[in-house]
Design an enzyme around this catalytic site. Structure first.
Site, PDB file in Angstrom:
ATOM      1  N   LYS A 124      30.225   3.743  -3.843  1.00  0.00           N
ATOM      2  CA  LYS A 124      28.865   3.178  -4.048  1.00  0.00           C
ATOM      3  C   LYS A 124      28.080   4.302  -4.585  1.00  0.00           C
ATOM      4  CE  LYS A 124      25.066   3.342  -1.858  1.00  0.00           C
ATOM      5  NZ  LYS A 124      24.529   3.584  -3.208  1.00  0.00           N
ATOM      6  N   GLU A 137      28.365  15.906   2.485  1.00  0.00           N
ATOM      7  CA  GLU A 137      27.878  17.049   1.592  1.00  0.00           C
ATOM      8  C   GLU A 137      26.363  16.849   1.436  1.00  0.00           C
ATOM      9  OE1 GLU A 137      29.698  19.589   0.206  1.00  0.00           O
ATOM     10  OE2 GLU A 137      31.575  18.964   0.863  1.00  0.00           O
ATOM     11  N   CYS A 171      22.072  20.642  -5.518  1.00  0.00           N
ATOM     12  CA  CYS A 171      22.296  20.953  -4.186  1.00  0.00           C
ATOM     13  C   CYS A 171      22.541  22.618  -4.005  1.00  0.00           C
ATOM     14  CB  CYS A 171      23.574  20.230  -3.328  1.00  0.00           C
ATOM     15  SG  CYS A 171      25.045  20.416  -4.310  1.00  0.00           S
ATOM     16  N   GLU A 229      13.811  21.793   1.200  1.00  0.00           N
ATOM     17  CA  GLU A 229      14.528  21.311  -0.268  1.00  0.00           C
ATOM     18  C   GLU A 229      13.473  20.958  -1.193  1.00  0.00           C
ATOM     19  OE1 GLU A 229      17.857  18.711  -0.592  1.00  0.00           O
ATOM     20  OE2 GLU A 229      18.836  20.018  -1.649  1.00  0.00           O
TER      21      GLU A 229
HETATM   22  P1  NAD Z   1      19.963  10.186  -0.888  1.00  0.00           P
HETATM   23  O1  NAD Z   1      20.472  10.671   0.511  1.00  0.00           O
HETATM   24  O2  NAD Z   1      18.629   9.652  -0.755  1.00  0.00           O
HETATM   25  O3  NAD Z   1      21.082   9.299  -1.403  1.00  0.00           O
HETATM   26  C1  NAD Z   1      22.371   9.357  -1.576  1.00  0.00           C
HETATM   27  C2  NAD Z   1      23.186   7.950  -1.510  1.00  0.00           C
HETATM   28  O4  NAD Z   1      23.154   7.437  -0.377  1.00  0.00           O
HETATM   29  C3  NAD Z   1      22.643   7.114  -2.711  1.00  0.00           C
HETATM   30  O5  NAD Z   1      24.076   6.306  -3.119  1.00  0.00           O
HETATM   31  C4  NAD Z   1      22.037   6.049  -1.611  1.00  0.00           C
HETATM   32  O6  NAD Z   1      21.856   4.925  -2.339  1.00  0.00           O
HETATM   33  C5  NAD Z   1      22.669   6.020  -0.457  1.00  0.00           C
HETATM   34  N1  NAD Z   1      22.006   5.491   0.589  1.00  0.00           N
HETATM   35  C6  NAD Z   1      20.637   5.681   0.785  1.00  0.00           C
HETATM   36  N2  NAD Z   1      20.296   5.197   2.089  1.00  0.00           N
HETATM   37  C7  NAD Z   1      21.432   4.688   2.664  1.00  0.00           C
HETATM   38  C8  NAD Z   1      22.049   4.022   3.810  1.00  0.00           C
HETATM   39  N3  NAD Z   1      21.010   3.773   4.938  1.00  0.00           N
HETATM   40  N4  NAD Z   1      23.266   4.077   4.074  1.00  0.00           N
HETATM   41  C9  NAD Z   1      24.230   4.467   3.068  1.00  0.00           C
HETATM   42  N5  NAD Z   1      23.783   4.981   2.002  1.00  0.00           N
HETATM   43  C10 NAD Z   1      22.399   5.222   1.686  1.00  0.00           C
HETATM   44  O7  NAD Z   1      20.115  11.478  -1.641  1.00  0.00           O
HETATM   45  P2  NAD Z   1      19.855  11.744  -3.429  1.00  0.00           P
HETATM   46  O8  NAD Z   1      18.239  11.741  -3.474  1.00  0.00           O
HETATM   47  O9  NAD Z   1      20.621  10.425  -4.145  1.00  0.00           O
HETATM   48  O10 NAD Z   1      20.639  12.961  -3.712  1.00  0.00           O
HETATM   49  C11 NAD Z   1      19.700  14.330  -3.463  1.00  0.00           C
HETATM   50  C12 NAD Z   1      20.416  14.917  -2.252  1.00  0.00           C
HETATM   51  O11 NAD Z   1      21.765  15.059  -2.248  1.00  0.00           O
HETATM   52  C13 NAD Z   1      19.867  16.309  -2.229  1.00  0.00           C
HETATM   53  O12 NAD Z   1      19.407  16.497  -0.859  1.00  0.00           O
HETATM   54  C14 NAD Z   1      20.955  17.274  -2.554  1.00  0.00           C
HETATM   55  O13 NAD Z   1      21.007  18.484  -2.289  1.00  0.00           O
HETATM   56  C15 NAD Z   1      22.101  16.409  -2.197  1.00  0.00           C
HETATM   57  N6  NAD Z   1      23.239  16.678  -2.637  1.00  0.00           N
HETATM   58  C16 NAD Z   1      24.182  17.390  -2.150  1.00  0.00           C
HETATM   59  C17 NAD Z   1      25.427  17.556  -2.948  1.00  0.00           C
HETATM   60  C18 NAD Z   1      26.561  18.604  -2.182  1.00  0.00           C
HETATM   61  O14 NAD Z   1      27.535  18.547  -2.832  1.00  0.00           O
HETATM   62  N7  NAD Z   1      26.390  19.196  -1.162  1.00  0.00           N
HETATM   63  C19 NAD Z   1      25.589  17.268  -4.385  1.00  0.00           C
HETATM   64  C20 NAD Z   1      24.588  16.703  -4.793  1.00  0.00           C
HETATM   65  C21 NAD Z   1      23.425  16.349  -4.192  1.00  0.00           C
END
Ligand code: NAD
Length: 487
Positions: A182, A256, A290, A390
């Protein structure tokens, strides 16, 4: 003026279920906006419960075919996929730039890193096995089989879809699992192309399904009875929603998450080497990474000199059109991110941090896009919001320290634990600090990509589990123990 993407150059369909590409779905539509121009590119269909059900069903049909495929054939499919990613790199990079506005000079690594990860993990397909276990008392044979989970739900963020898919799909597929991905509605384009290339590489239809959607689709997927394991990359807030959905069927979860990684610069550091990467925390992905070193801890003797170098380097950054290979700094993802980041900048000022560069939204030709100046705050208070939370935007927090013990204590005094960076010419200190930092990944005197054979992941608020290397393969396998009487 930045050119807006031609709608005709975008994929017409947005979902891939089995071998079917769909251009409409029951989850409504999302108006995708190109972050560099702030203008819509297309109305993207979103997966609803119906498409999530169909994708899980397709993956369940494909799972035994993929897991049962002779190991050499599974390996060759992954090798073909790696080559296809390289051959189609230009298109994947173009779509990735439109997806999230991150500059092409950064995006160019995505397909190649994903290809390398697939090649590394393809090598595991014929090495996954099990152990023979010593038995006592009695004559028996006891052994384990490492088996795939079945169907893995993969939820990725918008800040690097091709890279993220490489990190997760390479080990999950090599282990023999079928996948439902997704991607977020904010970045739907490159992920779909990745899925199509999986089909072209000869993976059975349904082995990789792509169903872009928002939180509702994510919740439907992670709470689905047909999902055997969840791999989530994103924020800690969403991780908690995922855990709540996963508890319905006690589905295991690998996470992650985010970071607030410290970069510790000692007064014996090679400052020329450091200066080339000193702004990495806010330049990489416009600060939306991240593992970015976003908290700079600088020993007091070189503090003024480092601040001077950083402000000079900010002035030399080329900011603007993400499609121009010379641009190093682009927009942030959307208007909500602009509001959030500008709020944090305002609060940092109110908290008494000293603004030494940036701090404003960019105007002029860039006014319609989501551009925020690369921003540096000095003298940031250790327990302030800017030091602890963050930003996921181009804002660097710089703090002074006096002793090694103080630097380590400050670096570890956070809820996160994704990465740590050390700048010193003292070998003993480098090893000492690397051991003392509570984080999953440490870099000393540099900052590069992570080799495919290395484990990647965090501790605390930064996540659970590891991707990469043998740890990454193990994440997507579960052992079965078999005992056979021999007497
Ligand atoms: P987010 O948590 O808002 O969204 C991530 C994903 O989760 C999206 O696909 C979103 O549609 C989905 N999502 C949202 N609500 C959900 C729910 N209730 N149930 C299931 N899925 C749901 O994060 P973002 O804004 O897309 O990304 C930024 C964050 O991701 C930052 O905190 C960043 O540090 C982290 N990140 C971590 C890594 C890593 O490898 N550790 C890599 C990239 C980004």
């Amino acid at each position: 003026m930045i050119a807006h993407p031609d709608p005709a150059s975008l994929p017409r369909r947005a979902l891939l279920i089995g071998d079917q590409r769909l251009d409409s779905a029951s989850g409504g539509t999302h108006t995708h906006v190109y972050p560099a121009t702030g203008k819509p590119t297309a109305d993207v269909p979103l997966a609803g419960v119906q498409e999530i059900d169909a994708a899980v069903a397709a993956a369940r049909r494909a799972a035994p075919l993929w897991a049962g495929m002779p190991r050499d054939q599974r390996r060759d499919c992954l090798i073909r996929l790696a080559h296809l990613l390289r051959e189609n790199a230009d298109e994947l990079i173009r779509l990735s730039v439109i997806d999230n506005g991150i500059v092409v000079s950064t995006q160019q690594y995505g397909p190649h890193v994903a290809a390398d990860l697939l090649l590394y993990n393809a090598g595991w397909t014929d090495k996954i096995g099990g152990d023979v276990i010593a038995t006592w008392p009695g004559d028996a044979l006891d052994y384990t089989l490492d088996e795939p989970y079945g169907v893995v739900a993969v939820i990725i963020p918008w800040n690097g879809p091709v890279y993220a898919l490489g990190m997760v799909l390479a080990p999950a597929l090599a282990a023999g699992n079928a996948i439902v991905v997704k991607p977020p509605e904010l970045a739907p384009y490159a992920a779909l192309r990745f899925g199509e290339l999986c089909l072209e590489a000869g993976l059975p239809a349904g082995t990789v399904n792509i169903v872009p959607g928002g939180p509702e689709a994510g919740a439907a997927l992670t709470g689905h009875a047909g999902i055997d394991k969840i791999s989530f990359t994103g924020s800690g807030t969403t991780a908690r929603h995922i855990l709540a959905s996963a508890q319905k069927h006690l589905t295991p979860v690998q996470l992650e998450l985010g970071g607030k990684s410290a970069s510790i610069v000692f007064d014996d550091a090679d400052l020329d080497a450091f200066a080339r990467l000193g702004l990495a925390g806010i330049v990489n992905n416009s600060g939306q990474g991240c593992i970015n070193p976003t908290r700079l801890l600088v020993q007091r003797g070189i503090y003024a000199q480092v601040l001077e170098r950083l402000s000079a380097a900010v002035g030399a950054l080329s900011v603007g059109d993400p499609t121009d290979p010379a641009t190093v700094f682009g927009p942030v993802i959307d208007d909500r991110a602009v509001t959030r980041i500008m709020g944090m900048i305002d609060r940092a000022k109110a908290d008494g941090a000293r603004l030494i560069a940036g701090g404003e939204r960019l105007g002029g030709d860039l006014a319609d896009g989501y551009f925020i100046q690369p921003t540096i705050f000095a003298d940031v208070a250790h327990m302030s919001e800017l030091s602890q939370c963050e930003v996921f935007g181009p804002v660097l927090a710089v703090l002074p320290f006096d002793t090694e013990e103080e630097a380590i204590a400050m670096a570890n005094d956070t809820e996160f634990g994704l990465a740590g960076y050390i700048w010193t010419e003292n070998l003993k200190r480098a090893h000492r600090c690397a051991r003392a930092l509570v984080a999953g990944n440490i870099w000393v005197n540099g900052f590069t990509g992570i080799p495919g054979a290395a484990p990647f992941g965090g501790v605390g608020e930064s996540g659970v589990g590891r991707l990469g290397g043998r740890h990454g393969i193990q994440e997507f396998l579960r052992p079965k123990n078999i005992w056979i009487a021999l007497d």
